[in-house]
Design a protein around this motif. Structure first.
Motif, PDB file in Angstrom:
ATOM      1  N   LEU A  77       0.823  -1.213   0.000  1.00 19.18           N
ATOM      2  CA  LEU A  77       0.000   0.000   0.000  1.00 19.18           C
ATOM      3  C   LEU A  77       0.855   1.259   0.000  1.00 19.18           C
ATOM      4  O   LEU A  77       0.517   2.237  -0.666  1.00 19.18           O
ATOM      5  CB  LEU A  77      -0.941   0.001   1.205  1.00 19.18           C
ATOM      6  N   CYS A  80       2.017   1.775  -3.469  1.00 18.78           N
ATOM      7  CA  CYS A  80       0.916   2.293  -4.295  1.00 18.78           C
ATOM      8  C   CYS A  80       0.751   3.795  -4.091  1.00 18.78           C
ATOM      9  O   CYS A  80       0.553   4.550  -5.055  1.00 18.78           O
ATOM     10  CB  CYS A  80      -0.390   1.588  -3.938  1.00 18.78           C
ATOM     11  N   LYS A  81       0.795   4.235  -2.839  1.00 19.32           N
ATOM     12  CA  LYS A  81       0.620   5.656  -2.541  1.00 19.32           C
ATOM     13  C   LYS A  81       1.690   6.495  -3.201  1.00 19.32           C
ATOM     14  O   LYS A  81       1.424   7.599  -3.701  1.00 19.32           O
ATOM     15  CB  LYS A  81       0.634   5.871  -1.025  1.00 19.32           C
ATOM     16  N   ILE A  88      -4.742   2.075  -5.514  1.00 14.19           N
ATOM     17  CA  ILE A  88      -5.497   2.208  -4.269  1.00 14.19           C
ATOM     18  C   ILE A  88      -6.951   2.562  -4.559  1.00 14.19           C
ATOM     19  O   ILE A  88      -7.873   2.057  -3.896  1.00 14.19           O
ATOM     20  CB  ILE A  88      -4.852   3.268  -3.352  1.00 14.19           C
ATOM     21  N   THR A 135      -7.429   3.710   4.894  1.00 15.33           N
ATOM     22  CA  THR A 135      -7.151   3.808   3.461  1.00 15.33           C
ATOM     23  C   THR A 135      -8.284   3.271   2.602  1.00 15.33           C
ATOM     24  O   THR A 135      -8.645   3.859   1.578  1.00 15.33           O
ATOM     25  CB  THR A 135      -5.851   3.058   3.105  1.00 15.33           C
TER      26      THR A 135
END
Length: 401
Positions: A77, A80-81, A88, A135
């Motif tokens: 994650l 991805c951010k 996401i 998230t």
């Protein structure tokens, strides 16, 4: 009516750089940003983006009858951010459908569950739960440990944290069949066991031309599912199966698009883990002593993939012994680095098994051999250790006296 419970794991580690002391500081001193980004973007293009879009289309096409579960590590994650927030957004869309159950795990895909003291394990799981909640808007109730590592003490800890169930490997000899719900020994925790043969038919053998059942079609697989003994069929695999481990050219996406229809036509249903344990009663008990920890890795399905040789055990013990000193610094960057050094992949790359298992261990590794991986990891540990004690010494001049 028999239920198919599908679960997919999503994970990418932060790989270590080829280490040589320089003037860089913090996380970038030890982890290779360039290679991590390159691998992430490749897998995102081949798998995360097209596979998730396909999943969303199938959920809509079958009006919610196609249901499954998924877990995403904190390391993935965070990548991805930084490198593709669109991934996401797609995960958020999955959560919004109400047809996908997100599971909890250790935030760093770590081996913390193998510590005798489970405080670090608990801390990482809570960190993951908070991340998924904030998230993706999901609040996991079900658990899967790193690499499905499982024993009685892990089960007890997970139960005490309030989870209703856990996924584990359907190791031969553990039960007569993995196709039922079970109880964990000495705690209130339901257990779902992976049917590794039916799972690996897709995850590993799908494109194997040597396989007597090649080519595998959705119709053929669904026929096999109907003849399985038991009430449930737990199909657990890496999400990267779709597009990365099995390339698009193999027909894996066509298989995925056809599978829900073939399964539903045979009067089978798709259900999530929480739905499964709400519908089916346990038929027995799972008892795995701590010294017999199981996993879903390799032929042995134990801890040997990460702790099977002296190099792996030495690296793991060195990192583990640093815990009180790292936490005493109170330095968020040092603590972050230490937690990432517990990621299972680092130890996996040091595995000295060969043949089929060896090929799997070298996948995504930047090292040419497990011995080079071990030497590099130990060099990083030694340098990191000096950084930790330098920090402590600056705070307490008497620390070495």
């Amino acid at each position: 009516m028999k239920a198919v419970c599908m679960y997919f794991e999503l994970h990418q580690p932060y790989r270590l750089k080829w280490f040589w002391p320089d003037h860089s500081e913090g996380f970038e001193r030890y982890f290779d940003t360039a290679i991590n980004r390159e691998i992430f973007e490749k897998v995102a293009d081949k798998c995360y983006l097209p596979a998730t879009k396909t999943m969303l289309q199938l959920i809509e096409q079958y009006e919610g009858d196609f249901r499954f579960s998924i877990s995403v590590t904190g390391t993935l994650l965070s990548q991805c951010k930084k490198w593709n927030p669109k991934v996401i957004e797609l995960f958020q869309a999955l959560a919004d459908t109400g047809c996908v159950e997100f599971l909890d795990e250790t935030n760093y895909h770590s081996l913390a569950g193998l510590f005798d003291d489970k405080s670090e394990f608990i801390e990482q799981v809570r960190e993951h739960h908070k991340l998924i909640s904030e998230t993706l808007g999901a609040k996991p109730l079900f658990f899967r440990n790193t690499e499905l590592l499982y024993n009685n003490s892990i089960a007890k800890t997970v139960s005490e944290m309030g989870y209703s169930g856990i996924l584990i490997e359907g190791v031969d000899g553990l039960v007569d069949t993995p196709n039922y719900v079970y109880n964990s020994k000495n705690c209130d925790l339901k257990v779902l066991l992976r049917n590794y043969k039916m799972s690996d038919d897709i995850g590993y053998r799908f494109s194997a031309r040597w396989w007597s059942e090649y080519p595998l079609t959705a119709s053929k697989w669904a026929d096999w599912a109907t003849h399985q003994e038991g009430e449930i069929l737990n199909i657990f695999m890496d999400y990267e199966t779709f597009g990365e481990h099995q390339w698009t050219e193999t027909g894996i996406f066509d298989f995925l698009r056809e599978l829900p229809g073939e399964v539903l036509e045979r009067n089978l249903t798709f259900q999530t883990p929480s739905e499964i344990i709400g519908k089916y009663d346990p038929v027995g008990e799972i008892d795995v002593k701590d010294l017999s920890t199981i996993s879903w890795a390799d032929i042995e399905r134990d801890t040997s993939a990460w702790l099977g040789n002296d190099m792996q055990r030495r690296c793991f013990e060195e990192v583990k012994l640093l815990e009180p000193y790292v936490k005493k610094t109170g330095d968020k960057e040092l603590i972050k680095i230490w937690k990432h050094l517990l990621t299972s992949d680092h130890y996996y790359y040091i595995c000295t098994k060969w043949l089929g298992d060896g090929d799997v261990h070298s996948y995504f590794s930047i090292h040419t051999s497990p011995y080079e991986a071990a030497i590099n990891f130990m060099a990083i540990i030694n340098d990191f250790k000096s950084q930790v004690f330098k920090n402590l010494a600056a705070k307490d001049k008497n620390i070495y006296t």
